[in-house]
Design a protein around this motif. Structure first.
Motif, short mmCIF file in Angstrom:
data_model
loop_
_atom_site.label_atom_id
_atom_site.label_comp_id
_atom_site.label_asym_id
_atom_site.label_seq_id
_atom_site.Cartn_x
_atom_site.Cartn_y
_atom_site.Cartn_z
N LEU A 60 3.07 -9.05 30.36
CA LEU A 60 2.16 -8.13 31.08
C LEU A 60 1.03 -7.61 30.19
CD1 LEU A 60 4.89 -6.05 32.96
CD2 LEU A 60 3.64 -8.05 33.79
N HIS A 61 0.97 -8.06 28.95
CA HIS A 61 -0.08 -7.57 28.05
C HIS A 61 -1.42 -8.21 28.43
CE1 HIS A 61 3.64 -6.94 25.75
NE2 HIS A 61 3.00 -5.93 25.18
N ASP A 62 -2.44 -7.39 28.67
CA ASP A 62 -3.70 -8.02 29.09
C ASP A 62 -4.94 -7.54 28.33
OD1 ASP A 62 -4.07 -5.53 30.19
OD2 ASP A 62 -4.36 -6.23 32.24
CO1 B1M Z 1 3.98 -4.27 24.11
N1 B1M Z 1 4.73 -5.24 22.59
N2 B1M Z 1 5.65 -4.51 25.10
N3 B1M Z 1 3.13 -3.22 25.50
N4 B1M Z 1 2.62 -3.93 22.88
C1 B1M Z 1 3.84 -5.50 21.46
C2 B1M Z 1 3.15 -6.82 21.62
C3 B1M Z 1 4.86 -5.46 20.23
C4 B1M Z 1 4.38 -6.27 19.02
C5 B1M Z 1 5.15 -3.98 19.87
C6 B1M Z 1 6.18 -3.86 18.76
O1 B1M Z 1 7.36 -3.96 19.01
N5 B1M Z 1 5.74 -3.63 17.55
C7 B1M Z 1 6.16 -6.02 20.90
C8 B1M Z 1 6.34 -7.53 20.84
C9 B1M Z 1 7.41 -7.94 19.87
C10 B1M Z 1 7.64 -9.40 19.90
O2 B1M Z 1 7.49 -10.07 20.85
N6 B1M Z 1 8.04 -9.90 18.76
C11 B1M Z 1 6.00 -5.49 22.31
C12 B1M Z 1 7.06 -5.32 23.24
C13 B1M Z 1 8.46 -5.61 22.69
C14 B1M Z 1 6.89 -4.89 24.56
C15 B1M Z 1 7.96 -4.68 25.64
C16 B1M Z 1 9.06 -5.75 25.70
C17 B1M Z 1 8.54 -3.28 25.39
C18 B1M Z 1 9.71 -2.91 26.30
O3 B1M Z 1 9.52 -2.72 27.48
N7 B1M Z 1 10.88 -2.84 25.69
C19 B1M Z 1 7.13 -4.64 26.95
C20 B1M Z 1 6.99 -6.05 27.55
C21 B1M Z 1 6.34 -6.00 28.91
C22 B1M Z 1 6.00 -7.40 29.35
O4 B1M Z 1 4.99 -7.91 28.95
N8 B1M Z 1 6.85 -8.03 30.13
C23 B1M Z 1 5.83 -4.16 26.42
C24 B1M Z 1 4.91 -3.44 27.18
C25 B1M Z 1 3.69 -2.96 26.72
C26 B1M Z 1 2.78 -2.06 27.54
C27 B1M Z 1 2.76 -2.36 29.04
C28 B1M Z 1 3.27 -0.62 27.35
C29 B1M Z 1 1.40 -2.23 26.78
C30 B1M Z 1 0.50 -3.33 27.38
C31 B1M Z 1 -0.64 -2.76 28.19
C32 B1M Z 1 -1.61 -3.85 28.57
O5 B1M Z 1 -1.79 -4.84 27.90
N9 B1M Z 1 -2.24 -3.59 29.70
C33 B1M Z 1 1.86 -2.71 25.41
C34 B1M Z 1 1.05 -2.68 24.25
C35 B1M Z 1 -0.31 -2.00 24.39
C36 B1M Z 1 1.46 -3.24 23.03
C37 B1M Z 1 0.76 -3.18 21.66
C38 B1M Z 1 0.93 -1.73 21.17
C39 B1M Z 1 -0.72 -3.52 21.62
C40 B1M Z 1 -1.07 -4.88 22.19
C41 B1M Z 1 -2.58 -4.97 22.32
O6 B1M Z 1 -3.13 -4.77 23.38
N10 B1M Z 1 -3.28 -5.19 21.19
C42 B1M Z 1 1.58 -4.23 20.80
C43 B1M Z 1 1.83 -3.78 19.36
C44 B1M Z 1 0.64 -3.99 18.49
O7 B1M Z 1 -0.04 -5.02 18.60
N11 B1M Z 1 0.40 -3.04 17.64
C45 B1M Z 1 2.77 -4.47 21.65
C46 B1M Z 1 -4.76 -5.17 21.14
C47 B1M Z 1 -5.32 -6.52 21.60
C48 B1M Z 1 -6.84 -6.47 21.53
O8 B1M Z 1 -4.85 -7.50 20.69
O9 B1M Z 1 -3.59 -8.72 22.50
O10 B1M Z 1 -3.43 -9.43 20.06
P1 B1M Z 1 -4.21 -8.88 21.18
O11 B1M Z 1 -5.47 -9.80 21.42
C49 B1M Z 1 -6.31 -10.21 20.37
C50 B1M Z 1 -5.95 -11.57 19.79
O12 B1M Z 1 -4.56 -11.82 19.80
C51 B1M Z 1 -6.76 -12.54 20.58
O13 B1M Z 1 -7.93 -11.82 20.93
C52 B1M Z 1 -7.67 -10.42 21.03
C53 B1M Z 1 -8.78 -9.69 20.31
O14 B1M Z 1 -8.84 -10.04 18.97
N12 B1M Z 1 -6.23 -13.16 21.80
C54 B1M Z 1 -6.64 -14.38 22.20
C55 B1M Z 1 -5.38 -12.67 22.73
N13 B1M Z 1 -5.21 -13.54 23.72
C56 B1M Z 1 -5.99 -14.61 23.43
C57 B1M Z 1 -6.22 -15.79 24.13
C58 B1M Z 1 -7.10 -16.73 23.55
C59 B1M Z 1 -7.72 -16.50 22.34
C60 B1M Z 1 -7.51 -15.33 21.64
O15 B1M Z 1 -7.39 -17.90 24.15
C61 B1M Z 1 -6.94 -18.14 25.46
#
Ligand code: B1M
Length: 219
Positions: A114-116
């Motif tokens: 669900l991460h977007d």
């Molecule tokens: Co979640 N979450 N989360 N979360 N969350 C993480 C990812 C996590 C690392 C946190 C942690 O434990 N430290 C962890 C994952 C652990 C793992 O898998 N090893 C985690 C977890 C466990 C969970 C849940 C399972 C928690 C639970 O319920 N027990 C749950 C899962 C829900 C589900 O998806 N089914 C969950 C839920 C959530 C929220 C809903 C609360 C929220 C999401 C809100 C939303 O997205 N609308 C959330 C958030 C915000 C995070 C963190 C804090 C931030 C993620 C984020 O948005 N980063 C994250 C911890 C962290 O990263 N500090 C975490 C900012 C974003 C700009 O970066 O998405 O990496 P990112 O994108 C980057 C690049 O990766 C790239 O470009 C972007 C800009 O540079 N990129 C691409 C991304 N997609 C790309 C596609 C491409 C190219 C590049 O081409 C197609």
């Protein structure tokens, strides 16, 4: 005319949406992307020119700075907001077929995830670079992607995953898409991914950031 285009590119690069927007503080009370796009169209600058030489240029500049850690997510979001505001003015020309897009890009966060936030940034940057973007949202199945490929043959596909438990769903999706639509370019990204993983699952490219995705698609 070119000065106006440069001012518009600058507004997009620095996230100046409109005159009323207080951000960035050093551009307070100045016209933003909204007013300048309207002015440019009134002065007869073509929507194609605006897209290629102002919107794409502004987004490319901010995308590069983001990839180099010189600006961060909030700045990128402001730039995307400025670009979207400007884009509203030229959307009627897209519909009329007066502006060329580089191609169609179908993107979504993979099934179960669900991460977007990152996916949305990629979608906005790719759109700002002149592509038609079909954003399928989150929790996207391979069937949903293939429905879009039926409607848009030759489109490129992007998949995002933030969880180690959901990134594994990409493998199956890539395999079926490649079998049913050979030649489809598939780009993957998200924090837990790597280029090695991309290669292992048979995708074409991995980018750690939106700018890399844009550069790959444009190439
Ligand atoms: Co979640 N979450 N989360 N979360 N969350 C993480 C990812 C996590 C690392 C946190 C942690 O434990 N430290 C962890 C994952 C652990 C793992 O898998 N090893 C985690 C977890 C466990 C969970 C849940 C399972 C928690 C639970 O319920 N027990 C749950 C899962 C829900 C589900 O998806 N089914 C969950 C839920 C959530 C929220 C809903 C609360 C929220 C999401 C809100 C939303 O997205 N609308 C959330 C958030 C915000 C995070 C963190 C804090 C931030 C993620 C984020 O948005 N980063 C994250 C911890 C962290 O990263 N500090 C975490 C900012 C974003 C700009 O970066 O998405 O990496 P990112 O994108 C980057 C690049 O990766 C790239 O470009 C972007 C800009 O540079 N990129 C691409 C991304 N997609 C790309 C596609 C491409 C190219 C590049 O081409 C197609």
């Amino acid at each position: 005319m070119s000065e106006l285009i440069e001012r518009l590119a600058h507004c997009i690069e620095f996230g100046k949406i409109n005159k009323a927007s207080p951000y960035p503080p050093e551009m307070k009370e100045e016209d933003g992307a909204d007013e300048l796009t309207r002015q440019a169209l009134d002065e007869g600058i073509s929507p194609q020119d605006l897209l290629s030489n102002a919107f794409e240029v502004g987004m490319e500049r901010v995308g590069k700075k983001f990839a180099e850690n010189k600006v961060f997510v909030p700045q990128l979001l402001m730039s995307a907001k400025a670009m979207n505001t400007a884009m509203e003015h030229i959307k009627p020309f897209f519909r009329a077929g007066n502006v060329r897009r580089k191609g169609v890009f179908i993107i979504g966060t993979i099934k179960g995830d669900l991460h977007d936030i990152g996916k949305n940034l990629v979608a906005m940057m790719v759109e700002g670079s002149g592509w038609e973007v079909i954003d399928l949202g989150v929790d996207v199945s391979k069937e949903k992607i293939m429905e879009q490929l039926d409607q848009h043959p030759g489109a490129a596909v992007g998949m995002s995953a933030l969880l180690t438990t959901t990134m594994v769903n990409m493998e199956n999706s890539v395999k079926e898409i490649k079998e049913k639509y050979p030649g489809t370019r598939i780009l993957v990204g998200g924090a837990p991914l790597t280029m090695d993983y991309c290669k292992k699952i048979g995708a074409d490219f991995y980018s750690p950031d939106p700018q890399g995705a844009v550069e790959y698609l444009n190439a």
